[in-house]
Write a protein that holds these residues in place. Structure first.
Motif, PDB file in Angstrom:
ATOM      1  N   ALA A 256       0.821  -1.161   0.195  1.00 52.75           N
ATOM      2  CA  ALA A 256       0.002  -0.272   0.091  1.00 52.75           C
ATOM      3  C   ALA A 256       0.803   1.091  -0.175  1.00 52.75           C
ATOM      4  O   ALA A 256       2.011   1.183   0.519  1.00 52.75           O
ATOM      5  CB  ALA A 256      -0.804  -0.043   1.216  1.00 52.75           C
ATOM      6  N   TYR A 257       0.394   2.184  -0.699  1.00 54.45           N
ATOM      7  CA  TYR A 257       1.192   3.857  -0.464  1.00 54.45           C
ATOM      8  C   TYR A 257       0.178   4.590  -0.003  1.00 54.45           C
ATOM      9  O   TYR A 257      -0.983   4.610  -0.317  1.00 54.45           O
ATOM     10  CB  TYR A 257       1.453   3.950  -2.222  1.00 54.45           C
ATOM     11  N   MET A 258       0.728   5.511   0.736  1.00 54.87           N
ATOM     12  CA  MET A 258      -0.102   6.527   1.439  1.00 54.87           C
ATOM     13  C   MET A 258       0.811   7.809   1.151  1.00 54.87           C
ATOM     14  O   MET A 258       2.037   7.849   1.665  1.00 54.87           O
ATOM     15  CB  MET A 258      -0.156   6.292   2.803  1.00 54.87           C
ATOM     16  N   LYS A 259       0.339   8.873   0.907  1.00 47.65           N
ATOM     17  CA  LYS A 259       0.900  10.069   0.697  1.00 47.65           C
ATOM     18  C   LYS A 259       0.155  11.274   1.593  1.00 47.65           C
ATOM     19  O   LYS A 259      -0.797  11.315   1.494  1.00 47.65           O
ATOM     20  CB  LYS A 259       1.369  10.369  -0.851  1.00 47.65           C
ATOM     21  N   PHE A 260       1.167  12.211   2.026  1.00 47.70           N
ATOM     22  CA  PHE A 260       0.484  13.413   2.393  1.00 47.70           C
ATOM     23  C   PHE A 260       0.944  14.322   1.300  1.00 47.70           C
ATOM     24  O   PHE A 260       1.902  14.535   0.926  1.00 47.70           O
ATOM     25  CB  PHE A 260       1.268  13.715   3.700  1.00 47.70           C
ATOM     26  N   ARG A 261      -0.328  14.814   0.471  1.00 50.08           N
ATOM     27  CA  ARG A 261      -0.173  15.528  -0.482  1.00 50.08           C
ATOM     28  C   ARG A 261       0.118  17.011  -0.248  1.00 50.08           C
ATOM     29  O   ARG A 261      -0.649  17.582   0.457  1.00 50.08           O
ATOM     30  CB  ARG A 261      -1.247  15.176  -1.458  1.00 50.08           C
ATOM     31  N   ASN A 262       1.127  17.755  -1.250  1.00 52.08           N
ATOM     32  CA  ASN A 262       1.126  19.126  -1.216  1.00 52.08           C
ATOM     33  C   ASN A 262      -0.449  19.596  -1.625  1.00 52.08           C
ATOM     34  O   ASN A 262      -0.773  19.098  -2.757  1.00 52.08           O
ATOM     35  CB  ASN A 262       2.270  19.387  -2.174  1.00 52.08           C
TER      36      ASN A 262
END
Ligand SMILES: Cc1cc2nc3c(=O)[nH]c(=O)nc-3n(C[C@H](O)[C@H](O)[C@H](O)COP(=O)(O)OP(=O)(O)OC[C@H]3O[C@@H](n4cnc5c(N)ncnc54)[C@H](O)[C@@H]3O)c2cc1C
Ligand code: FES
Ligand code: FES
Lengths: 264, 159
Positions: free
Chosen positions: A172-178
């Motif tokens: 799984a991939y989790m990003k805190f997006r700009n």
């Protein structure tokens, strides 16, 4: 934009000869990074060699336990591919959250990894899944491909033709997006593979890196709680107008826990 | 260093002699006089310039005209049939989906791409899709409503 000579070869061989004979040639994939760079006159190539008409660089296929994605495959195609969605749903999900729909209709996986923006999404998948980058000359282990900020192991005139991703047990991939660009302020890709657990972090440092301490803890117990006690150091992490190094260090832990939870 | 570049724009075969560095948006606006497609930023972020290339929405400020050569382009001018607005344009008018109108051509073209994929759209789906379209005026609320209604109208026109 400065002017340049434009080439549109229909085979890899022609592309290599065009780039080889150019004074200061530049390859173009989706142009989503290159054209903005040219518009700002940050680069002045004599020649642009467009890879868009080369059929052998396109497409997605399953080869044994791996998914092989041609360098010129657009983000939108990876996001909606049935092959990718069934073998590596986390990768389809990552591609579907790059930028915006119009960027995904043009930008390519080859362009993204060759550009190696510190905040790009794909490098985390390449490293965490233990993918292999295939060029016209050789096969490069994903981990050895990304060498520094906007730097890769590619030699001058070397062209990425495809990336081969072995299917993981779970990922799984989790990003805190700009909030403006949607690039990763911090993105964490967690994969449980036959070769062990791998945790790759993007957005936080000069270039993608593995978080070994978390990997070791997750080998023992693949649960969010297993990494609860790990303090991520802010040393060497990026600090900019979007986020300080301390905050990025904190986000690595948060995103990693969310990714592990999402692995189910 | 100019050369003739041909493509199909709004159903018509067109050719213009341009430099390799000419952007598709310049080709459309300056060479073909199709000024409905706008330029709102210099950073590929605002979406005012969205057109369709071979059926998919793209930012015409971030592609060279030579890259689109041989392709099929649709701009905002290509949607209406004579004086009859396209269902998505009609929905923007009906739901007050615009104020100054600067972002509107890109909003409509982006929305039509979405509606071609799916006609029954949730508010969330529309908002996610509009990631690459910025509006300085409306606060998006009526744009979202217009797109939901326009997509439904396009869906029932097809059925
Ligand atoms: C508004 C906006 C938002 C974005 N948001 C995100 C985001 O959230 N996450 C993210 O990861 N990215 C994001 N991007 C970047 C996007 O994913 C680009 O598509 C990507 O970085 C570059 O891919 P490209 O195909 O457009 O390559 P290009 O711009 O054409 O090329 C990039 C570089 O790679 C080289 N290159 C290209 N292909 C090859 C090849 N096959 N072999 C060797 N060298 C090659 C080129 O010479 C060039 O130097 C965003 C871009 C924009 C404009
Ligand atoms: S003008 Fe093309 S994205 Fe702003
Ligand atoms: S209506 Fe003015 S920018 Fe959207």
């Amino acid at each position: 934009m400065y002017n340049f000579e434009y080439h549109e070869p229909s085979s890899l061989a022609d592309a290599l000869s065009a780039i080889g004979s150019a004074e200061d040639g530049k390859l173009m994939a989706g142009g989503m990074t290159l054209i903005p760079t040219l518009k700002q006159r940050l680069a002045q190539p004599s020649d642009i060699v467009d890879l868009a008409k080369i059929a052998e660089l396109k497409g997605i296929k399953r080869e044994g336990n791996s998914v092989v994605i041609g360098a010129m495959t657009r983000h939108g195609e990876v996001a909606t591919s049935d092959v990718v969605k069934s073998a590596i749903p986390a990768l389809a999900d990552l591609a579907g959250n790059i930028g915006d729909p119009q960027v995904r209709n043009r930008g390519t996986i080859g362009g993204s990894i060759c550009n190696n923006d510190p905040a790009a999404d794909y490098p985390s998948a390449v490293v965490a899944l233990g993918a292999t980058v295939i060029t016209n000359k050789r096969r490069i282990a994903g981990e050895d491909f990304f060498t520094g900020m906007f730097e890769t192991a590619l030699e001058p005139g070397e062209v990425v033709t495809a990336v081969s991703f072995p299917a993981p047990e779970k990922a799984a991939y989790m990003k805190f997006r700009n909030p403006a660009s949607r690039y990763a302020i911090v993105g964490v890709f967690v994969a449980k593979t036959s070769g062990g657990v791998r945790v790759a972090v993007t957005g936080a440092g000069a270039c993608v890196f593995r978080q070994n301490e978390m990997e070791a803890a997750l080998e023992k117990s693949f649960t969010p709680d297993a990494i609860k006690g790990i303090e991520v150091s802010a040393d060497g992490l990026n600090a900019d107008i979007h986020a300080g190094a301390d905050y990025r260090a904190h986000l690595i832990g948060v995103m990693a826990k969310r990714a592990i939870a999402a692995c189910g | 260093m100019t050369s003739p570049v041909s493509m199909t724009v709004n159903g018509k075969a067109v050719t213009a002699t341009v430099e390799p560095r000419t952007l598709l948006v310049q080709y459309l606006r300056e060479h073909l006089g199709l000024t409905g497609t706008h330029v709102g930023c210099d950073t590929s972020q605002c979406g005012a310039c969205v057109v369709h290339l071979d059926g998919k929405s793209i930012k015409s400020c971030t592609i060279l005209a030579v890259q689109a050569a041989g392709g099929t382009v649709t701009t905002i001018e290509g949607l209406a049939k004579g004086s009859e607005l396209h269902p998505m344009q009609a929905a923007f008018r009906e739901h007050h989906g615009l104020q100054c109108g600067f972002c509107t051509p890109g909003m409509v073209m982006s929305a039509v791409d979405l509606a071609q994929r799916k006609s029954d759209l949730s508010e969330h789906e529309v908002r996610e899709w509009l990631e690459g379209n910025i509006c300085r005026c409306t606060g998006y609320h009526n744009i979202v409503k217009a797109i939901q209604a326009g997509a439904a109208a396009m869906g029932s026109a097809k059925a």
